[in-house]
Design an enzyme around this catalytic site. Structure first.
Site, short mmCIF file in Angstrom:
data_model
loop_
_atom_site.label_atom_id
_atom_site.label_comp_id
_atom_site.label_asym_id
_atom_site.label_seq_id
_atom_site.Cartn_x
_atom_site.Cartn_y
_atom_site.Cartn_z
N LYS A 1 0.81 -1.20 0.00
CA LYS A 1 0.00 0.00 0.00
C LYS A 1 0.86 1.26 0.00
O LYS A 1 0.39 2.34 -0.33
CB LYS A 1 -0.88 0.03 1.27
CG LYS A 1 -1.77 -1.15 1.46
CD LYS A 1 -2.45 -1.04 2.85
CE LYS A 1 -3.14 -2.30 3.22
NZ LYS A 1 -3.66 -2.25 4.61
N GLU B 1 7.85 2.46 -5.96
CA GLU B 1 7.99 1.97 -4.58
C GLU B 1 8.16 3.15 -3.63
O GLU B 1 8.70 4.20 -4.00
CB GLU B 1 9.20 1.01 -4.53
CG GLU B 1 9.60 0.51 -3.16
CD GLU B 1 8.58 -0.37 -2.45
OE1 GLU B 1 7.41 0.05 -2.37
OE2 GLU B 1 8.96 -1.43 -1.95
N ASP C 1 14.77 -0.89 1.36
CA ASP C 1 15.52 -1.23 2.57
C ASP C 1 16.55 -2.29 2.18
O ASP C 1 17.60 -1.97 1.61
CB ASP C 1 14.50 -1.69 3.62
CG ASP C 1 15.09 -1.90 4.99
OD1 ASP C 1 16.18 -2.48 5.08
OD2 ASP C 1 14.48 -1.49 5.99
P1 IMP Z 1 12.96 -4.37 1.53
O1 IMP Z 1 12.32 -5.51 0.82
O2 IMP Z 1 13.76 -4.83 2.72
O3 IMP Z 1 13.75 -3.45 0.64
O4 IMP Z 1 11.81 -3.53 2.21
C1 IMP Z 1 11.01 -2.66 1.51
C2 IMP Z 1 9.65 -2.55 2.13
O5 IMP Z 1 9.74 -2.49 3.57
C3 IMP Z 1 9.00 -1.25 1.69
O6 IMP Z 1 8.11 -1.50 0.64
C4 IMP Z 1 8.26 -0.79 2.92
O7 IMP Z 1 6.94 -1.26 2.87
C5 IMP Z 1 8.96 -1.44 4.07
N1 IMP Z 1 9.83 -0.48 4.76
C6 IMP Z 1 11.17 -0.36 4.65
N2 IMP Z 1 11.64 0.62 5.41
C7 IMP Z 1 10.56 1.15 6.03
C8 IMP Z 1 10.40 2.24 6.95
O8 IMP Z 1 11.35 2.92 7.38
N3 IMP Z 1 9.14 2.51 7.34
C9 IMP Z 1 8.06 1.79 6.91
N4 IMP Z 1 8.16 0.79 6.05
C10 IMP Z 1 9.40 0.47 5.61
MG MG Z 2 5.99 -1.15 0.73
#
Ligand code: IMP
Ligand code: MG
Length: 180
Positions: A42, A98, A102
């Site tokens: 979302k 996106e 992270d």
């Molecule tokens: P990744 O797969 O580890 O890169 O995470 C990405 C997803 O984690 C994003 O689409 C966000 O939904 C969530 N996310 C990463 N960092 C944050 C944050 O600081 N606050 C809230 N959601 C986050």
């Molecule tokens: Mg997300």
């Protein structure tokens, strides 16, 4: 986190200027192409809605929803698609929208998944990037801002589903309560 505080990071004006810059760049690069934006629900809904209003080229849009197992502020890295794209993307220029990157696992998963449908290209546009936390190699083609390793909320981005509605972006810090 029992007690925590929201600290201002980006104002509405700062966000608007970041999004405008991205929209201009995308309008330029995708002129005369067959652009389909794929928004990750979302968190990216607000970013998408502002971004598309800044585009000056024809565009189609679709939405995916991904589930990443784990709760709170850390994800496990196991990702599943719970709502797939509905538009045909074969031969199209796909741009994934996106909110925040992270580890990079979400985007790596989705990019690989969408590539199976033989689009002409798949690129990534992210509003925020915590580059220091990257665990997999994934390139963000259009980036709003790099941020430190802090927990972000607001402008679509949640903390346990709260704060998505905030028009500004904040980072969360714990309040250390004194005992006694
Ligand atoms: P990744 O797969 O580890 O890169 O995470 C990405 C997803 O984690 C994003 O689409 C966000 O939904 C969530 N996310 C990463 N960092 C944050 C944050 O600081 N606050 C809230 N959601 C986050
Ligand atoms: Mg997300």
């Amino acid at each position: 986190m029992e007690g925590y505080r929201l600290n201002p990071l980006f104002s509405r004006e700062q966000i608007a200027s970041i999004v405008k810059g991205l929209a201009e760049q995308i309008s330029e690069d995708y002129r005369d192409r067959d652009l389909v934006l794929v928004c990750i629900l979302k968190g990216a809904f607000m970013f998408l809605s502002d971004l598309v209003r800044g585009l000056r080229i024809p565009v189609k849009m679709d939405f995916v929803r991904l589930a990443s197992y784990g709760s709170g502020t850390k994800s496990s890295g196991i990702i599943e698609i719970t709502k797939d794209v509905e538009l045909p993307i074969e031969g199209k220029d796909v741009l994934i929208i996106e909110d925040i990157v992270d580890s990079g696992r979400t985007l790596q998963f989705l990019k690989d998944r969408l590539s199976l449908a033989n689009p002409h290209s798949v690129k990534i546009c992210a509003l925020l990037d915590k580059k220091a936390r990257r665990e997999v190699e994934i390139e963000v083609d259009y980036l709003g801002k790099e941020v430190d390793d802090v927990f972000i909320v607001g402008y679509g981005i949640d903390f346990d589903e709260a704060y998505r509605n905030l028009p500004e972006i904040y980072y969360v810090t714990p309040i250390h309560q004194q005992k006694g």
